[in-house]
Write a protein that holds these residues in place. Structure first.
Motif, short mmCIF file in Angstrom:
data_model
loop_
_atom_site.label_atom_id
_atom_site.label_comp_id
_atom_site.label_asym_id
_atom_site.label_seq_id
_atom_site.Cartn_x
_atom_site.Cartn_y
_atom_site.Cartn_z
N ASP A 30 39.65 38.03 28.36
CA ASP A 30 38.65 39.02 27.94
C ASP A 30 38.83 40.32 28.71
OD1 ASP A 30 35.79 39.33 26.54
OD2 ASP A 30 35.75 40.26 28.53
N PRO A 31 38.80 41.47 28.03
CA PRO A 31 39.00 42.75 28.72
C PRO A 31 38.00 43.03 29.84
CG PRO A 31 39.16 43.05 26.35
CD PRO A 31 38.70 41.63 26.58
N MET A 32 36.73 42.67 29.65
CA MET A 32 35.73 42.91 30.71
C MET A 32 36.00 42.03 31.92
SD MET A 32 33.72 45.36 29.97
CE MET A 32 34.91 46.18 28.95
N ARG A 33 36.38 40.79 31.67
CA ARG A 33 36.67 39.90 32.79
C ARG A 33 37.94 40.34 33.52
NH1 ARG A 33 34.38 35.93 29.02
NH2 ARG A 33 36.42 35.21 28.37
N LEU A 34 38.93 40.83 32.77
CA LEU A 34 40.14 41.37 33.41
C LEU A 34 39.78 42.58 34.27
CD1 LEU A 34 42.96 41.24 30.71
CD2 LEU A 34 42.95 40.14 32.96
N ARG A 35 38.87 43.37 33.80
CA ARG A 35 38.42 44.54 34.57
C ARG A 35 37.78 44.11 35.89
NH1 ARG A 35 34.99 49.24 31.51
NH2 ARG A 35 34.57 50.56 33.31
N ILE A 36 36.97 43.06 35.84
CA ILE A 36 36.34 42.52 37.05
C ILE A 36 37.41 42.01 38.01
CG2 ILE A 36 34.91 40.64 37.94
CD1 ILE A 36 33.26 40.92 35.28
N VAL A 37 38.34 41.22 37.50
CA VAL A 37 39.40 40.63 38.32
C VAL A 37 40.26 41.73 38.94
CG1 VAL A 37 41.50 39.22 38.25
CG2 VAL A 37 39.41 38.42 37.14
N ARG A 38 40.58 42.72 38.17
CA ARG A 38 41.39 43.85 38.67
C ARG A 38 40.65 44.56 39.81
NH1 ARG A 38 43.11 48.86 34.83
NH2 ARG A 38 44.82 49.67 36.08
N SER A 39 39.37 44.80 39.64
CA SER A 39 38.57 45.46 40.69
C SER A 39 38.52 44.62 41.95
CB SER A 39 37.15 45.73 40.20
OG SER A 39 37.15 46.66 39.15
N GLU A 45 38.34 42.14 48.85
CA GLU A 45 37.18 41.64 49.58
C GLU A 45 36.10 41.27 48.57
OE1 GLU A 45 35.42 44.67 52.03
OE2 GLU A 45 35.24 46.07 50.37
N GLU A 46 35.07 40.62 49.04
CA GLU A 46 33.95 40.30 48.15
C GLU A 46 33.19 41.58 47.80
OE1 GLU A 46 32.57 35.79 49.21
OE2 GLU A 46 31.63 37.42 50.33
N LEU A 47 32.74 41.62 46.56
CA LEU A 47 31.93 42.74 46.09
C LEU A 47 30.66 42.20 45.47
CD1 LEU A 47 34.67 44.87 44.28
CD2 LEU A 47 33.69 45.30 46.54
N SER A 48 29.58 42.95 45.57
CA SER A 48 28.34 42.53 44.91
C SER A 48 28.47 42.82 43.42
CB SER A 48 27.13 43.26 45.49
OG SER A 48 27.14 44.62 45.10
N CYS A 49 27.77 42.05 42.63
CA CYS A 49 27.84 42.24 41.18
C CYS A 49 27.41 43.64 40.78
CB CYS A 49 26.97 41.19 40.48
SG CYS A 49 27.63 39.52 40.64
N VAL A 74 36.98 33.25 40.31
CA VAL A 74 36.22 33.89 41.39
C VAL A 74 35.32 32.88 42.06
CG1 VAL A 74 36.23 36.16 40.25
CG2 VAL A 74 34.24 34.68 40.00
N GLY A 75 34.95 33.18 43.27
CA GLY A 75 33.94 32.43 43.99
C GLY A 75 32.75 33.35 44.18
N GLN A 76 31.55 32.79 44.10
CA GLN A 76 30.35 33.60 44.28
C GLN A 76 29.41 32.94 45.27
OE1 GLN A 76 29.12 34.01 40.04
NE2 GLN A 76 29.36 36.20 40.42
N THR A 77 28.82 33.76 46.10
CA THR A 77 27.82 33.31 47.06
C THR A 77 26.70 34.34 47.11
OG1 THR A 77 28.96 34.42 48.88
CG2 THR A 77 29.47 32.09 48.54
N TYR A 78 25.54 33.86 47.50
CA TYR A 78 24.42 34.78 47.71
C TYR A 78 24.41 35.23 49.15
CZ TYR A 78 22.28 33.94 43.18
OH TYR A 78 22.02 33.90 41.84
N THR A 81 19.73 39.02 48.78
CA THR A 81 19.45 39.07 47.35
C THR A 81 20.68 39.42 46.52
OG1 THR A 81 18.77 41.39 47.52
CG2 THR A 81 17.04 39.70 47.72
N ALA A 82 21.79 39.72 47.19
CA ALA A 82 23.01 40.12 46.49
C ALA A 82 23.88 38.91 46.20
CB ALA A 82 23.80 41.12 47.32
N LYS A 83 24.39 38.88 44.98
CA LYS A 83 25.39 37.86 44.63
C LYS A 83 26.75 38.48 44.84
CE LYS A 83 24.74 35.29 40.93
NZ LYS A 83 24.76 34.89 39.51
N MET A 84 27.51 37.90 45.77
CA MET A 84 28.82 38.43 46.13
C MET A 84 29.90 37.64 45.40
SD MET A 84 27.81 40.78 48.16
CE MET A 84 29.35 41.37 48.86
N SER A 85 30.90 38.36 44.92
CA SER A 85 32.01 37.74 44.20
C SER A 85 33.32 38.09 44.87
CB SER A 85 32.05 38.25 42.76
OG SER A 85 30.87 37.92 42.07
N GLY A 86 34.18 37.08 44.95
CA GLY A 86 35.51 37.29 45.51
C GLY A 86 36.54 36.52 44.71
N LEU A 87 37.71 37.08 44.61
CA LEU A 87 38.81 36.46 43.90
C LEU A 87 39.30 35.24 44.67
CD1 LEU A 87 40.38 37.16 41.33
CD2 LEU A 87 41.92 38.52 42.74
#
Length: 117
Positions: A30-39, A45-49, A74-78, A81-87
């Motif tokens: 999916d183009p949006m998911r590829l955009r997330i993965v690319r970022s 590093e982990e980024l907040s949503c 991706v892995g996600q942790t809180y 209040t921020a949900k952090m995402s990392g590849l």
């Protein structure tokens, strides 16, 4: 399935052994998911949503992150209040050597070829 837990918040993630190629390829299709993965790959590093300015609704963004998390991309942790995402690069590289790098290079070439931002 592993679970990341904080008080009242749990997120399910597949363990490395549970990650399946077909789920990863689906998530990356999916183009949006590829955009997330690319970022995430560029940030390394982990980024907040909230760091992602996607041209879709908040509920659609949430869906895309869920697909990426449940596939093992991706892995996600809180954190507060921020949900952090990392590849999950180390897991993906161990299971499918070179796949992520090839996909990201292909996305870069496609972006250049089509003149997309």
């Amino acid at each position: 399935m592993t679970t990341t837990t904080t008080p009242s918040r749990t997120l399910d993630h597949p363990t490395r052994d549970q990650i399946r190629l077909e789920h990863v390829l689906h998530a990356l299709s999916d183009p949006m998911r590829l955009r997330i993965v690319r970022s995430l790959a560029e940030a390394d590093e982990e980024l907040s949503c909230s760091a992602f300015a996607l041209p879709v609704s908040k509920s659609t963004t949430t869906h895309h992150f869920r697909v990426l998390r449940e596939s093992g991309v991706v892995g996600q942790t809180y954190r507060g209040t921020a949900k952090m995402s990392g590849l999950r690069r180390s897991d993906l590289d161990a299971l499918f050597p070179g796949l992520l790098d090839h996909v990201l290079r292909a996305v870069d070439r496609q972006t250049a070829r089509l003149g997309e931002g």
